[in-house]
Design an enzyme around this catalytic site. Structure first.
Site, PDB file in Angstrom:
ATOM      1  N   TYR A 293       0.823  -1.202   0.000  1.00 40.48           N
ATOM      2  CA  TYR A 293       0.000   0.000   0.000  1.00 40.48           C
ATOM      3  C   TYR A 293       0.856   1.250   0.000  1.00 40.48           C
ATOM      4  O   TYR A 293       2.084   1.176   0.177  1.00 40.48           O
ATOM      5  CB  TYR A 293      -0.957  -0.010   1.195  1.00 40.48           C
ATOM      6  CG  TYR A 293      -0.313   0.277   2.536  1.00 40.48           C
ATOM      7  CD1 TYR A 293       0.503  -0.662   3.153  1.00 40.48           C
ATOM      8  CD2 TYR A 293      -0.504   1.489   3.183  1.00 40.48           C
ATOM      9  CE1 TYR A 293       1.099  -0.401   4.381  1.00 40.48           C
ATOM     10  CE2 TYR A 293       0.075   1.766   4.408  1.00 40.48           C
ATOM     11  CZ  TYR A 293       0.879   0.814   5.004  1.00 40.48           C
ATOM     12  OH  TYR A 293       1.469   1.080   6.200  1.00 40.48           O
TER      13      TYR A 293
ATOM     14  N   LYS B 174       6.501  -1.929   1.870  1.00 40.47           N
ATOM     15  CA  LYS B 174       5.303  -1.368   2.515  1.00 40.47           C
ATOM     16  C   LYS B 174       4.146  -2.350   2.359  1.00 40.47           C
ATOM     17  O   LYS B 174       3.206  -2.121   1.587  1.00 40.47           O
ATOM     18  CB  LYS B 174       4.974   0.016   1.932  1.00 40.47           C
ATOM     19  CG  LYS B 174       4.098   0.849   2.843  1.00 40.47           C
ATOM     20  CD  LYS B 174       4.121   2.298   2.419  1.00 40.47           C
ATOM     21  CE  LYS B 174       3.079   3.141   3.117  1.00 40.47           C
ATOM     22  NZ  LYS B 174       3.120   3.123   4.576  1.00 40.47           N
TER      23      LYS B 174
ATOM     24  N   GLU C  72      12.180   2.222  14.229  1.00 38.44           N
ATOM     25  CA  GLU C  72      11.234   3.277  13.808  1.00 38.44           C
ATOM     26  C   GLU C  72       9.986   3.146  14.666  1.00 38.44           C
ATOM     27  O   GLU C  72       9.930   2.319  15.569  1.00 38.44           O
ATOM     28  CB  GLU C  72      10.893   3.122  12.320  1.00 38.44           C
ATOM     29  CG  GLU C  72      10.235   1.793  11.990  1.00 38.44           C
ATOM     30  CD  GLU C  72       9.927   1.600  10.510  1.00 38.44           C
ATOM     31  OE1 GLU C  72       9.748   2.597   9.800  1.00 38.44           O
ATOM     32  OE2 GLU C  72       9.848   0.436  10.081  1.00 38.44           O
TER      33      GLU C  72
ATOM     34  N   LEU D 159      10.897   1.178   7.149  1.00 39.52           N
ATOM     35  CA  LEU D 159      10.310   1.699   5.926  1.00 39.52           C
ATOM     36  C   LEU D 159      10.985   3.044   5.645  1.00 39.52           C
ATOM     37  O   LEU D 159      11.039   3.897   6.530  1.00 39.52           O
ATOM     38  CB  LEU D 159       8.802   1.909   6.083  1.00 39.52           C
ATOM     39  CG  LEU D 159       8.170   2.384   4.778  1.00 39.52           C
ATOM     40  CD1 LEU D 159       8.033   1.209   3.817  1.00 39.52           C
ATOM     41  CD2 LEU D 159       6.841   3.038   5.010  1.00 39.52           C
TER      42      LEU D 159
HETATM   43  N1  PMP Z   1       7.445   3.639   9.070  1.00 40.06           N
HETATM   44  C1  PMP Z   1       6.333   2.900   9.020  1.00 40.06           C
HETATM   45  C2  PMP Z   1       6.344   1.542   9.616  1.00 40.06           C
HETATM   46  C3  PMP Z   1       5.176   3.413   8.412  1.00 40.06           C
HETATM   47  O1  PMP Z   1       4.049   2.667   8.354  1.00 40.06           O
HETATM   48  C4  PMP Z   1       5.190   4.726   7.877  1.00 40.06           C
HETATM   49  C5  PMP Z   1       3.959   5.337   7.261  1.00 40.06           C
HETATM   50  N2  PMP Z   1       3.388   4.565   6.283  1.00 40.06           N
HETATM   51  C6  PMP Z   1       6.384   5.460   7.954  1.00 40.06           C
HETATM   52  C7  PMP Z   1       7.489   4.887   8.558  1.00 40.06           C
HETATM   53  C8  PMP Z   1       6.470   6.836   7.372  1.00 40.06           C
HETATM   54  O2  PMP Z   1       6.453   6.790   5.975  1.00 40.06           O
HETATM   55  P1  PMP Z   1       5.959   8.033   5.114  1.00 40.06           P
HETATM   56  O3  PMP Z   1       6.792   9.208   5.547  1.00 40.06           O
HETATM   57  O4  PMP Z   1       6.253   7.633   3.711  1.00 40.06           O
HETATM   58  O5  PMP Z   1       4.517   8.226   5.393  1.00 40.06           O
END
Ligand code: PMP
Length: 287
Positions: free
Chosen positions: A33, A147, A180, A205
């Protein structure tokens, strides 16, 4: 106004939109996603989101359901049909519908779902006062760079944070490194003023917001270091913050109940938040 969703090639009423019970996303979490911000009716950082979607699909060997140009049209159409000014677009691609069997089905066609919704700006109180995080073991698999829609550990982690009265949970790997958050990237500012976040390896991610903030830091003459940090180091940090598309950049003022710095959002964090918001406005205007 009734919402519209894009499901498997058609625009349908959101209320009744559905995929088959043997969709592999439903049965195996076999899909990926993306979440994009919409600002003033325009998509923010579309290139990076679509690049990451392509990469996630490639890693899972799911053939893209649409060419990029066609997908871009669907994204614009779903924003238009839902009259989204400021909001979010959700894209999900699963391996498709097939009789339940773990191995890839011979003939399944990837199923694409796109939805959009309006939302109010990020609560200014969160930015003003900062948020609390807790730390918990990182129970996820070893490909967090993809993702994937398989978010069980993230769901449990976020719920643990809520039940502890915190906003987010920071995940700690077996060696004691903070990887994270459950849906955000984690950052600290050291006593020397260096901004530190986990490197974009398979343990995290690689957030699109993370990449934008790294660009901002480098353009602003700040020191940005991609290396892991421990919970102990984070608690000693001068400042801490988190980033994501939905949260933008929020100060972290407490970790496991311990105050960071003087317990108020840090100066550099405030500056970065403003610079990031300016980036969002600029990126949307450039669409
Ligand atoms: N880490 C994880 C595990 C996430 O689910 C997300 C958000 N989808 C992020 C980091 C941040 O990613 P982004 O800045 O692309 O929204």
């Amino acid at each position: 106004m009734s919402r519209i969703a894009y499901v498997g090639g058609q625009y349908v009423p959101h209320r009744t939109a559905a995929v088959h019970i043997e969709d592999r996303g439903y049965q195996f979490a076999d899909g990926v996603y993306e979440v994009l911000a919409v600002c003033g009716g325009r998509l923010v950082d579309e290139e990076r989101h679509l690049a990451r979607l392509g990469r996630s699909l490639g890693e899972l060997r799911i053939a893209p359901p649409l060419a990029d140009a066609a997908l871009r049209l669907v994204l614009r159409e779903i924003v238009r049909r839902n009259r989204v000014g400021d909001g979010l677009v959700y894209i999900q691609v699963t391996r498709g519908t097939a009789p339940r069997e773990h191995a890839f089905p011979a003939r399944a066609k990837a199923v694409l779902v796109v939805t959009a919704r309006r939302r109010r700006p990020v609560d200014p109180g969160l930015a003003e006062n900062g948020v609390a995080v807790i730390t918990i073991p990182d129970l996820r698999w070893q490909r967090c760079d993809i993702k994937a829609v398989a978010l069980t550990a993230n769901v449990l982690g976020k719920q643990a944070a809520r039940e502890a009265g915190a906003y987010e949970a920071w995940l700690v790997d077996r060696d004691g490194w903070v990887t994270e958050g459950t849906s955000t990237n984690a950052w600290i500012v050291t006593a020397e003023g260096a901004v530190v976040t986990h490197p974009a390896d398979r343990a995290i991610l690689n957030g699109v917001t993370r990449l934008a903030v790294l660009d901002i830091l480098r353009g602003d003459g700040q020191i940005a270091i991609e290396r892991p940090f421990t919970v102990a180091e984070a608690k000693q940090a001068r400042e801490a913050f988190l980033t994501s598309t939905t949260n933008e950049l929020l100060p972290v003022v407490r970790i496991d109940g311990d105050s960071i710095g003087n317990g108020a959002p840090g100066l550099l964090t405030r500056r970065l938040r403003e610079l990031y918001r300016a980036h969002v406005a600029r990126a949307a205007a450039a669409q």
